[in-house]
Design a protein around this motif. Sequence first.
Motif: not given
Lengths: 236, 407
Positions: A101, A103, A105, A107, A109-110, A112, A120, A168
Amino acid sequence: MTKLLSKNAKNRTPVLELKNIVKTYTLGTTTFNALDSVSFAIYPGEFVSITGPSGSGKSTLMHIIGLLDNPTSGQILLEGQDISHFKEEALAKTRNITLGFVFQQFNLLAKTSATENVALPLLYSDVPKNDRNKLALEMLTKVGLADKAPNTPAQLSGGQQQRVAIARALVNNPIIILADEPTGNLDSKSGAEIIKLFHHLHEDEGRTIVLVTHDMDLAKQAQRIIIIRDGKISSK
Amino acid sequence: MLKPSLNDLINSSFKSILKNKGRTALTSLGIIIGVTSVILLTSIGNGLQIYINQQFESLGSNTVFVAPGKIFNDKGGFNNNESGRFISTSFTQDDVTALKRSIKNTTIVPVTISQVEVKSNKITKNDVTIVGSTYQYAASANYLPSSGNGRTFNKEEEDKKANVIVLGHTLAKDLFPSGSALGKKVIVKGKTMKVIGVLDKKGGSFGGPDVDQYGFAPIGIIFDFVGNQKINQMLIKTQDKTDVPQTKIDITKVLLKKYDKDAFTVFDSSQLLSSINAIIGTLTIALSGIAAISLVVGGIGIMNIMLVTVTERTREIGLRKAIGAYPRAILIQFLIEAIILSSIGGVVGILLGALGTWGISQFFPAQITVGSISIAFGVSFAVGVIFGVAPARKASMLSPIEALRYE
């Protein structure tokens, strides 16, 4: 169609095929079909864009392609296997193995690191712990961010963040990359670079990419455009 | 097989928690306070119990006490409201003689107490408790002066009603602020007496009688002071502690001939000890129970923060689900976060409780128990599970589509 799906034509087996997909929403007493008998197929190595005005059913379609939502009726075949009846847990597993995926935004992880963000999806896979960071670093190198591996999202530009998100999406070696308005939050220069990266992944690596956007100009960047209007395919 | 593995989940939960150190500290504070107070209270209760047990051990387990009134109720606790509580029977020399005649192989020590004025050459003290007894008393009750501090009176002095006195540590200090009291004269109710011994500091026992303030003299002298021969209590030393039960029965038999059954109590130190232990135990549980309420409050604090966390991290949950986390993986992740939060509180609370116990033990008997540590840790773990389930369930049931769309 049967001919296309025959075992002798393996290379022409669609990676994803939708057959008469209907998605009905009920609002009070009125029901309406967000998707009305949608059928199409996506073949290996294709770069397809799905576009349409807002309210056309584009998002609903993306959720069904992304295996995030079940259709009211119809069949979804993933590499020829019917997964319409899959329950939540099996769908999660299927998403983990077959989909990547991207996106609007990002998405990420802050607080990190880029590496951990990229790794992830592997947390939920069978990839052994020791291989995860190695794979994540490989993917970051592929998107040109090897030097940003320890950086957190706050230390990266929007374009860089989206490239981390693409890394990712690639880390589990998915059969389809599903990008939802991937340039929507970027300036035109960064956006162009992201599209260039998609082209590279498509042409040089033979990745199958589905790009969902409301932007016709962007949609035209793909090999093939599927236009959806009022829950129906109007052109493919 | 569980994917991610428990190890991975604990790892990523720790990372999430450490991203918000300030919040983690504040959230754990409730549990920290609860665990610390539970540990401290049980340590004090336990220390008190150990201290009292030691005091009783010094009395010797082969001693039977005879006291006026009904001291214990039928359940083994202290008698608070039943009849006989305030009967102040006193015994007589005849009772001592009768007991001596019928019970062999024991030492029977009568004790009588009076409160009189005591003067040294400069200082006068009123209402000093003087314990009158036989020469065997000091050995039986463990009130022997240590070497260099004189001696207690002997049989001859007792028989002659010699004017000799042994002073408690504080009493000696009060009467003779400068220099030793040993060998000096004191005037007790007009009678000049020689100080033949001074006791070491025994310490008061929590508002109870403070033997450091007492004087000890031959029983005959006290009879003269009070003008009668009433005996307040008796100590009966048996040869061996196995003789104690039979001796108690024999004593009771003798005394019942003369007194009503509620007018006196025959007991031994173990009986007294178990009553006191029961009281301290109940008190400790009750106080710890009150302290445990703060653990519940702490747990609610954790639940509150976890609910906020789940809302804040809705998009993260959506993302995790999109890339392959099934509901149970999300549930376990957030449950582990809650458990880690409360366990951090538990561990810090145990450390603070241990530190506090050490601090208190400098001036008050307190001793930490392994039991209280394991219970404290177990309870804080359980608090994490109980108050973590609701937020974790909420997280696991989020729809990925809704969660990804959350602003």
